[in-house]
Design an enzyme around this catalytic site. Structure first.
Site, PDB file in Angstrom:
ATOM      1  N   CYS A   1       0.830  -1.198   0.000  1.00 45.59           N
ATOM      2  CA  CYS A   1       0.000   0.000   0.000  1.00 45.59           C
ATOM      3  C   CYS A   1       0.870   1.255   0.000  1.00 45.59           C
ATOM      4  CB  CYS A   1      -0.964  -0.033   1.189  1.00 45.59           C
ATOM      5  SG  CYS A   1      -2.320   1.160   1.046  1.00 45.59           S
TER       6      CYS A   1
ATOM      7  N   GLU B   1      -0.740  -8.586   4.976  1.00 45.87           N
ATOM      8  CA  GLU B   1      -0.498  -8.677   6.427  1.00 45.87           C
ATOM      9  C   GLU B   1      -1.794  -8.629   7.229  1.00 45.87           C
ATOM     10  OE1 GLU B   1      -0.594  -5.994   4.831  1.00 45.87           O
ATOM     11  OE2 GLU B   1      -0.728  -4.185   6.056  1.00 45.87           O
TER      12      GLU B   1
ATOM     13  N   HIS C   1      -3.559  -5.733   1.175  1.00 44.96           N
ATOM     14  CA  HIS C   1      -2.786  -5.947   2.402  1.00 44.96           C
ATOM     15  C   HIS C   1      -2.681  -7.412   2.808  1.00 44.96           C
ATOM     16  CE1 HIS C   1      -2.438  -1.680   3.803  1.00 44.96           C
ATOM     17  NE2 HIS C   1      -3.391  -1.551   2.891  1.00 44.96           N
TER      18      HIS C   1
END
Lengths: 763, 230
Positions: free
Chosen positions: B87, B198, B196
């Site tokens: 991002c 994560e 994302h």
């Protein structure tokens, strides 16, 4: 321009002063003169005007709010109670949670983006000033008629402001509410809730203790924005033809707020701070007088040391400015260098503006001249207290007598199906995804549940799985029909939403949004709502830890519906045990907990289909509500529930539709015998939930409910193999026993109706 | 020795703790790196996390490029150090010219947070080696300026050389050219991705655990290269 000094005030006792323009009444001005034994200087007048405003002093609400301090349930979890920046609750394992909701209504109407953005900023600083790390935000919002063009201006601005600020700040937005009603047309409500977590030893308070300690102002520079925000803006009724009040709205910088959070938590954890206070409403006036009043009682401030964005600001403006992203800390002289080093690390500007003394006075000097010399308590805590007259208005009789009994109801299967489709798409019941998808719900990686789930749930401890759940609720139509019961119903719904998710309700916060306290009818609504909430909290064992009052939500003579937004916080031992709202698997059994009565006054059906508001709101049995919560929590803890969803706005029909849409899997449900199918589907009787249990625990669960003498009825089964009447949809919700017939609703059909409304209106 | 993966925190970084958590859950050791510290502390790989570095008040990632740590990072990238930009981190990588193209305002002009389906297009980069080409994964996406753009020649080159690592499926959420969600450099050590991974490493908090693959990929790559052992 010369500055009005204390010596000037003594020398010219009769100089005329603009107290009315600053929002002070004649008698309030006279009291200030009496306290000081002279006329106030213009700086003192500025300080009193903002601190004695309704927003800061709670002068109209104080006498009623005392009930939250006297009707206190036995509850060992309160660590810090009402009166501090935010209440703190013990959730076990050495963890504490602080949460609070505040209003930013008036600024958000005047300047939606900045009003909503700084609403988040303000509540977040309340949380960090307790020593907690903010971990989530929620926004209960109210808007006017969705078809009114101004609603588009207000809503899109507010949503962008919440997203723009909150996303950049890095806090997950996990819930809240969006409700439309024309009573909010000129007075939208923007309430902002923040939750923070900390270890017990990290709790901090706003106190200026320790003689000789330094008072440090840090964060953003002080500018000319938000001057008089609390007095001129938040504490007066909008005048339909009055001048625009945009200069009174603050401007936010979320990046600075993020730095301020990290910087503040670092100085607190390093033990560099004796006392701390955020700067919000009333700015430096509030922070210095509250810190001094709570501490040793004396403070001296060199106001010319304040770092400015605009060097032309006068001392009065500096004292009143509500520039955002500022904090005030009390620091021992030996620790100033270490404090400044942390600020430098985070690129945060800081300056010593004062010191703590035992003079009993708050004194402010400006380039060597004394411009303020006041007893700090008289500014911060001993403001005026009003016993405003209140009386139940006569029109309540008419309102309560004109119930929904004569409204045309669907009376056959085809009409029920059509009503279902219409209701699914009303602005109040439709999917709020268009709004919530503009908020980051994932950041921090601890979001276990977020909208559209019943409550937002956050994992507090990654090792143990300890977590908290928060919900906010209020059906203001109920409060308009009966403010005492309406406040209790709002509380009950919020309490239930937390329990539905599997958490034990623990503590309460509130944001009490009302019209003008100078109207006895509004004051009566307020008194009733506060009493209702205090009584309910006492009975349910959940203390009120803090909150906020917003009056003057009224344009001309027209007040909003009384809107006591209630936030409930619950704790869950392990977030793995949470109960989501969507069913999962074929064969799971669907049960209804609770009793459905013909209670449609104030319902979404009466509002959306008939624009009707009258009658008495649903009855409430708090003991039953507690019983239901215990069943829901036990069901979660013992792994008996695979899903659960509360029944409230839009009744059982809406609950089933939401569960089906969230799941994507079909189900077959039968209307209970012995009750009119329409009433069963759309009544908004309290104390009900739809739960989903696996067959292998069915007996156990039913036995538990029966042992607790709580009504339980099997109403259906999850089934992915159902065929729609039209054959057009792969997954369907089939409802049997609808006036002797069966209706089917495609889940995709429901979803497209639900998801179409908000983008059509505001996209 | 456990592989050590650095996570850089800039002022305004928000997903740094999430990236560190993902590294740990994949079996690595996370090392906090600070923007003002021009030292990579001998880490084996680096994650540039999501957020709003410096408030993104100029262009996203444009100021982070000048942070002291970035000079070291750019040199290390040229030396083959594995780097993942997520991002805002992806934006920093394009601003630093470690990856081509740029990320622009979403075409619908709104911030968007949704669970996004992607198709993996490249499994030769060190961050995607555990995937198979054609794998469909679902991970969170959340950005206001995630529209990937580059000139036609660059886009053709990226596609021709197999440097697109993932594409948006079903919905293109931000107007990215050719549905591009993430790209890698020719060497395959630097990867930028807009969604994302994560945030999809635990069932409890993410829509799936599909994001873990990025982190297990790098740890295995490091072990296989003999840079570290387990």
């Amino acid at each position: 321009m010369s500055v009005d000094k204390v010596s000037d005030a003594i020398a010219s006792p009769d100089a005329p002063q603009p107290f009315a323009e600053l929002g002070l009444k004649q008698d309030e001005y006279e009291s200030i003169r009496k306290i000081l034994g002279r006329r106030p200087t213009s700086s003192e007048l500025a300080m009193y005007s903002v601190m004695w405003s309704e927003h800061c002093s709670y002068k109209s609400s104080k006498v009623h709010l005392r009930q939250f301090g006297t009707k206190v349930p036995k509850n060992n979890s309160m660590l810090v109670g009402i009166g501090e920046n935010a209440g703190v609750v013990d959730i076990g394992d050495g963890w504490a949670v602080t949460f609070k909701v505040e209003s930013h209504n008036h600024p958000s109407y005047v300047e939606p983006y900045q009003g909503a953005a700084t609403g988040i900023g303000g509540i977040v600083r309340d949380i960090i000033s307790m020593g907690a790390r903010p971990v989530a935000v929620m926004d209960p919002l109210r808007f006017g008629d969705p078809e009114n063009p101004d609603t588009r201006r207000v809503l899109t601005g507010i949503v962008s402001g919440i997203g723009g600020y909150g996303n950049c700040l890095g806090l997950p937005n996990i819930g809240g509410e969006i409700v439309f009603d024309s009573s909010y047309q000129g007075n939208p409500l923007v309430n902002a809730l923040c939750v923070g977590t900390m270890k017990h030893e990290d709790i901090h308070l706003a106190k200026a203790t320790g003689l000789g300690n330094a008072v440090i102002l840090y964060g953003a520079r002080t500018g000319g924005d938000g001057i008089g925000g609390v007095s001129v803006l938040a504490s007066e009724t909008f005048d339909a033809d009055g001048p625009a009040k945009r200069p009174s709205v603050q401007v936010g910088d979320p990046f600075m707020e993020k730095l301020l959070i990290e910087c503040t938590l670092e100085v607190l954890h390093a033990g560099l701070v004796e006392g701390i206070q955020d700067l919000g409403g009333a700015g430096i006036s509030c922070a210095t007088s509250e810190l001094a009043s709570n501490g040793e009682g004396g403070m001296h401030v060199w106001l010319d040391r304040v770092l400015l964005r605009d060097s032309t600001l006068s001392p009065e403006e500096i004292l009143m400015s509500e520039s955002q992203e500022r904090m005030c800390a009390v620091v021992e002289p030996a620790k100033i260098d270490a404090f400044m080093a942390v600020c430098k690390k985070w690129d945060v500007e800081a300056v010593v503006i004062g010191d703590v003394n035992n003079s009993g006075r708050l004194t402010v000097e400006w380039h060597g001249e004394e411009i303020v010399n006041v007893p700090p308590r008289s500014v911060a805590h001993d403001g005026p207290v009003y016993e405003r007259p209140y009386a139940r208005p006569d029109w309540m009789d008419v309102r309560q007598a004109s119930g929904p009994e004569n409204l045309v109801r669907p009376s056959n299967a085809a009409e029920v199906r059509q009503t279902w489709l219409t209701m699914t798409g009303t602005p109040n019941l439709a999917s709020k995804g268009w709004v919530t998808s503009q908020y980051d719900r994932y950041v921090m990686g601890n979001t276990v549940l977020a909208q559209p789930e019943d409550s937002g749930m956050i994992r507090v401890d990654e090792e143990t799985g300890l977590g908290v759940a928060v919900s906010t609720d209020c059906n203001a139509r109920f409060a308009a029909l009966d403010p005492y019961l309406g406040a209790q119903l709002a509380f009950a719904e919020s309490y239930r939403n937390v329990a539905v998710s599997g958490a034990v309700p623990l503590a309460v916060t509130n944001c009490l949004n009302f019209g003008s306290p100078e109207d006895p009818a509004v004051m009566w609504q307020f008194e009733q709502a506060v009493t209702g909430l205090a009584d309910a909290c006492l009975e349910m064992g959940t203390p009120v830890t803090g909150g906020n009052v917003s009056f003057y939500n009224q344009t001309g003579d027209v007040a909003i519906h009384p809107t006591p937004v209630i936030g409930v916080l619950g704790v869950i031992d392990h977030v793995d045990r949470r109960t989501p709202m969507a069913w999962n698997e074929d064969g799971e059994l669907i049960y209804l907990l609770g009793t459905t009565r013909d209670e449609l006054a104030g319902s979404e059906w009466a509002h959306a289909i008939h624009k009707h508001l009258g009658g008495m709101p649903p009855g409430l049995d708090l003991a039953a509500e507690k019983n239901l919560a215990e069943i829901l929590v036990a069901g979660s803890r013992d792994g008996m529930l695979s899903a659960a969803h509360d029944v409230s706005d839009g009744g059982i029909a809406q609950t089933l539709a939401e569960m089906a849409m969230r799941s994507g899997i079909g189900a077959r449900v039968s209307v209970q015998d012995g009750i009119d199918p329409f009433v069963w589907l759309w009544s908004e009787s309290a104390t009900r939930a739809v739960v989903v249990v696996n067959r292998n625990v069915e007996k156990h669960f039913v036995a538990m409910c029966e042992a607790g003498k709580f009504p339980i009825t099997k109403i259906g089964v999850v089934d992915s193999g159902l065929i729609s009447e039209t054959g057009g949809s792969s997954q369907v919700l089939v409802i049997d026993n609808v006036y002797g017939e069966t209706i089917s609703l495609g889940i995709e059909e429901l979803r497209s109706i639900s998801e179409e409304t908000l983008p059509r209106l505001f996209g | 020795m456990t592989p050590r993966v650095g996570v850089i925190t800039f002022p305004g970084s928000l997903d740094d703790k999430d990236a560190a958590r993902a590294v740990r859950l994949a079996g690595g050791e996370s090392v906090a790196l600070w923007h003002a510290d021009a030292d990579l502390h001998s880490v084996d790989a680096v994650v540039l996390p999501g957020g709003f570095s410096y408030g993104d008040y100029l262009r996203c990632g444009a100021i982070a490029k000048f942070a002291p740590v970035m000079e070291k990072l750019v040199d290390a990238a040229k030396g083959g150090l594995p780097i993942l930009g997520i991002c805002n981190g992806f934006q920093v990588l394009t601003e630093s010219h470690l990856l081509p193209g740029a990320l622009t305002r979403n075409d619908h002009l709104h911030f968007i947070c949704r669970d996004q389906k992607l198709r993996i297009e490249n499994n030769t980069s060190v961050w995607t080696s555990e995937f198979s080409i054609g794998d469909e994964i679902l991970i969170p996406l959340k950005n206001g300026e995630g529209g990937y753009v580059a000139d036609e020649k660059t886009l053709d080159q990226l596609e021709g050389d197999g440097l697109v690592i993932a594409r948006y499926l079903d919905v293109n959420p931000n107007g990215s050219r050719r549905d591009i969600a993430g790209i890698t450099n020719e060497r395959g050590n630097v990867v930028g991705i807009m969604p994302h991974p994560e945030h999809a490493v635990e069932k409890l908090t993410g829509p799936t655990t599909d994001g873990l693959g990025f982190f297990t990929s790098i740890l295995k790559s490091l072990v296989n290269d003999g840079k570290v052992s387990v």
